[in-house]
Motif scaffolding. Structure first.
Motif, PDB file in Angstrom:
ATOM      1  N   MET A  31      40.697  41.281  53.655  1.00  0.00           N
ATOM      2  CA  MET A  31      40.466  41.579  54.987  1.00  0.00           C
ATOM      3  C   MET A  31      41.479  41.982  55.898  1.00  0.00           C
ATOM      4  O   MET A  31      41.682  42.631  56.928  1.00  0.00           O
ATOM      5  N   VAL A  32      42.577  41.280  55.576  1.00  0.00           N
ATOM      6  CA  VAL A  32      44.129  41.343  56.238  1.00  0.00           C
ATOM      7  C   VAL A  32      44.446  42.967  56.231  1.00  0.00           C
ATOM      8  O   VAL A  32      44.937  43.562  57.005  1.00  0.00           O
ATOM      9  N   CYS A  33      44.380  43.449  54.833  1.00  0.00           N
ATOM     10  CA  CYS A  33      44.650  44.469  54.430  1.00  0.00           C
ATOM     11  C   CYS A  33      43.860  45.617  55.097  1.00  0.00           C
ATOM     12  O   CYS A  33      44.287  46.842  55.516  1.00  0.00           O
ATOM     13  N   LEU A  52      41.387  48.025  48.104  1.00  0.00           N
ATOM     14  CA  LEU A  52      42.165  48.709  47.005  1.00  0.00           C
ATOM     15  C   LEU A  52      43.663  48.603  47.329  1.00  0.00           C
ATOM     16  O   LEU A  52      44.548  48.796  46.481  1.00  0.00           O
ATOM     17  N   ALA A  53      43.709  48.463  48.749  1.00  0.00           N
ATOM     18  CA  ALA A  53      45.386  48.439  49.001  1.00  0.00           C
ATOM     19  C   ALA A  53      46.160  47.263  48.794  1.00  0.00           C
ATOM     20  O   ALA A  53      47.264  47.150  48.980  1.00  0.00           O
ATOM     21  N   THR A  54      45.152  46.196  48.126  1.00  0.00           N
ATOM     22  CA  THR A  54      45.869  44.802  47.933  1.00  0.00           C
ATOM     23  C   THR A  54      46.455  45.084  46.589  1.00  0.00           C
ATOM     24  O   THR A  54      47.269  44.053  46.176  1.00  0.00           O
ATOM     25  N   VAL A  55      46.125  46.030  45.736  1.00  0.00           N
ATOM     26  CA  VAL A  55      46.689  46.117  44.338  1.00  0.00           C
ATOM     27  C   VAL A  55      48.256  46.072  44.174  1.00  0.00           C
ATOM     28  O   VAL A  55      48.710  45.673  43.382  1.00  0.00           O
ATOM     29  N   PRO A  56      48.746  47.163  44.854  1.00  0.00           N
ATOM     30  CA  PRO A  56      50.303  47.296  45.013  1.00  0.00           C
ATOM     31  C   PRO A  56      51.118  45.876  45.395  1.00  0.00           C
ATOM     32  O   PRO A  56      51.989  45.428  44.418  1.00  0.00           O
ATOM     33  N   PRO A  57      50.687  45.390  46.242  1.00  0.00           N
ATOM     34  CA  PRO A  57      51.349  44.117  46.534  1.00  0.00           C
ATOM     35  C   PRO A  57      51.170  42.928  45.755  1.00  0.00           C
ATOM     36  O   PRO A  57      51.751  42.150  45.398  1.00  0.00           O
ATOM     37  N   LEU A 120      37.246  40.272  43.156  1.00  0.00           N
ATOM     38  CA  LEU A 120      35.993  39.364  43.058  1.00  0.00           C
ATOM     39  C   LEU A 120      35.603  38.776  44.373  1.00  0.00           C
ATOM     40  O   LEU A 120      34.437  38.583  44.842  1.00  0.00           O
ATOM     41  N   GLY A 121      36.706  38.091  44.966  1.00  0.00           N
ATOM     42  CA  GLY A 121      36.741  37.517  46.278  1.00  0.00           C
ATOM     43  C   GLY A 121      36.285  38.330  47.327  1.00  0.00           C
ATOM     44  O   GLY A 121      35.538  37.736  48.215  1.00  0.00           O
ATOM     45  N   THR A 122      36.520  39.495  47.215  1.00  0.00           N
ATOM     46  CA  THR A 122      36.099  40.416  48.545  1.00  0.00           C
ATOM     47  C   THR A 122      34.723  40.786  48.497  1.00  0.00           C
ATOM     48  O   THR A 122      34.017  40.650  49.250  1.00  0.00           O
TER      49      THR A 122
END
Length: 391
Positions: A31-33, A52-57, A120-122
């Motif tokens: 949600m932050v992303c 999807l934007a969370t994957v790189p970090p 899964l949390g998303t």
């Protein structure tokens, strides 16, 4: 169990709530992303892009070794709280590691765990918001037929929460499982702990058994002697022996309670004279021969040698009574030689010592130090002989 109770039982378990909370916390990162994503759009598409934007970090974060510690602790507390298994340590939480990643395989498994947890949390977070909203919309719909469908989104949410919780717990046991090296280290630590407990059990057996045997023999001898002077000496010997036994008991209990290292103060061969005096005060005629520098004997050898002499004298008092005892302790260049002999009043005491664990403990102590010990009848009497290498 009633079928309905079995159906709704997962929803009443505390672990279901903690797993749901664990998933929702992971979804908050997405949600932050979503809010900081520079593109346009909103609603489901923005949440998808945010996840999807969370994957790189997450990939970068998962490669940090210490992250595995934090994730392992969270997984233990929230995914398997209070659960028990049939493993040797009886704790299912032990299947989840709480140590830093020691290899690249551990790091990449941590990366996989972070990505799975957040994705899964998303889904769980989105369903926790949208499905109750859908249920409310159906319940307040103008057509009553839609109101009958209002429970279905809530049932779907409950099924999703239970299923996702089981899935994330299984994933934690797989992706955050201890590596082969960590499992071997845990087994070695457990073996060391068991060996230490066995050693402490032998310590108590020898110390307390010696004290009780000495007290019983001296009390009986004092009553039979009928001499005030002998009784006074016997009481003094009982007091001293009991005091040393209490010191040993307190030391062992401290190690067991606090898990600390065995503190200093354990008796050594330099303290063997008090064993000889206690046996002599019990009525046994002790003929002692102590040669060599007892103080220079290495600590482990000296402590185990003391216990061997103590167990041998205890067996003499317990099974043969107040008989003459010959004790020889000799320190040579590369070993300590112990020899304790006593006559047997009859054939029965010769076999009696074999039923206990004391003689086996003597042989085990000598073997652990790389030495040898022999016990048994010898020239019409009983002999305990041990050779403990010092180098």
């Amino acid at each position: 169990m009633h079928p309905l109770h079995r159906l709704f039982r997962p929803l009443t378990r505390t672990v279901t709530c903690t797993r749901w909370l664990h998933l929702v916390v992971g979804g908050l990162f997405a949600m932050v992303c979503m809010f900081v994503y520079p593109g346009e759009g909103g609603g489901r598409s923005a949440l998808l892009l945010g996840s999807l934007a969370t994957v790189p970090p997450l990939v970068v974060l998962g490669l940090v070794p210490a992250v595995r510690v934090a994730e392992g602790v969270q997984a233990r507390l929230m995914l398997v709280p209070g659960l028990r298994s049939r493993g040797p340590d009886r704790s299912e939480a032990a299947a989840i590691a709480t140590a830093p990643a020691a290899s690249w395989a551990d790091r990449w498994r941590t990366v996989g765990w972070l990505v799975l947890r957040v994705q899964l949390g998303t889904v769980t977070l989105a369903a926790s918001v949208w499905l109750p909203t859908a249920a409310v919309d159906l319940a307040v719909h103008r057509q009553w037929a839609y109101a009958l469908l209002a429970p279905l989104p809530l049932v779907a949410l409950a099924a999703l929460v239970v299923g996702a919780g089981e899935l994330v717990a299984a994933a934690a046991r797989w992706l955050l499982a201890p590596s082969a090296a960590e499992r071997i280290a845990a087994l070695e630590e457990r073996a060391e702990r068991l060996l230490e407990h066995n050693r402490l059990a032998r310590e108590l057996h020898d110390s307390i058994g010696h004290a009780l045997t000495t007290a019983v023999v001296q009390a009986g001898a004092a009553r039979a002697a009928g001499s005030p002077e002998f009784t006074e000496r016997a009481l003094g010997a009982i007091e001293e022996t009991g005091r040393h036994a209490l010191e040993d008991l307190e030391r062992v209990l401290k190690v067991l309670r606090e898990g600390a290292q065995d503190p200093a103060g354990r008796p050594t061969l330099a303290d063997a004279r008090r064993l000889l005096d206690a046996a002599d005060g019990s009525g046994a005629e002790v003929i002692a021969e102590l040669t060599g520098p007892l103080e220079s004997v290495p600590g482990p050898v000296s402590r185990e040698g003391y216990r061997i002499v103590q167990e041998a004298l205890t067996n003499v008092l317990r099974h043969a009574g107040p008989v003459p005892v010959t004790v020889r302790i000799a320190v040579t260049g590369d070993a300590v030689e112990l020899d304790i002999r006593n006559p047997l009043p009859g054939p029965r005491p010769a076999a009696a010592p074999r039923r206990g664990s004391g003689l086996r403990g003597i042989r085990e102590r000598a073997a652990l130090l790389g030495g040898r010990a022999e016990t048994g009848p010898y020239e019409g009497g009983w002999r305990v002989s041990a050779r403990l290498p010092t180098a």
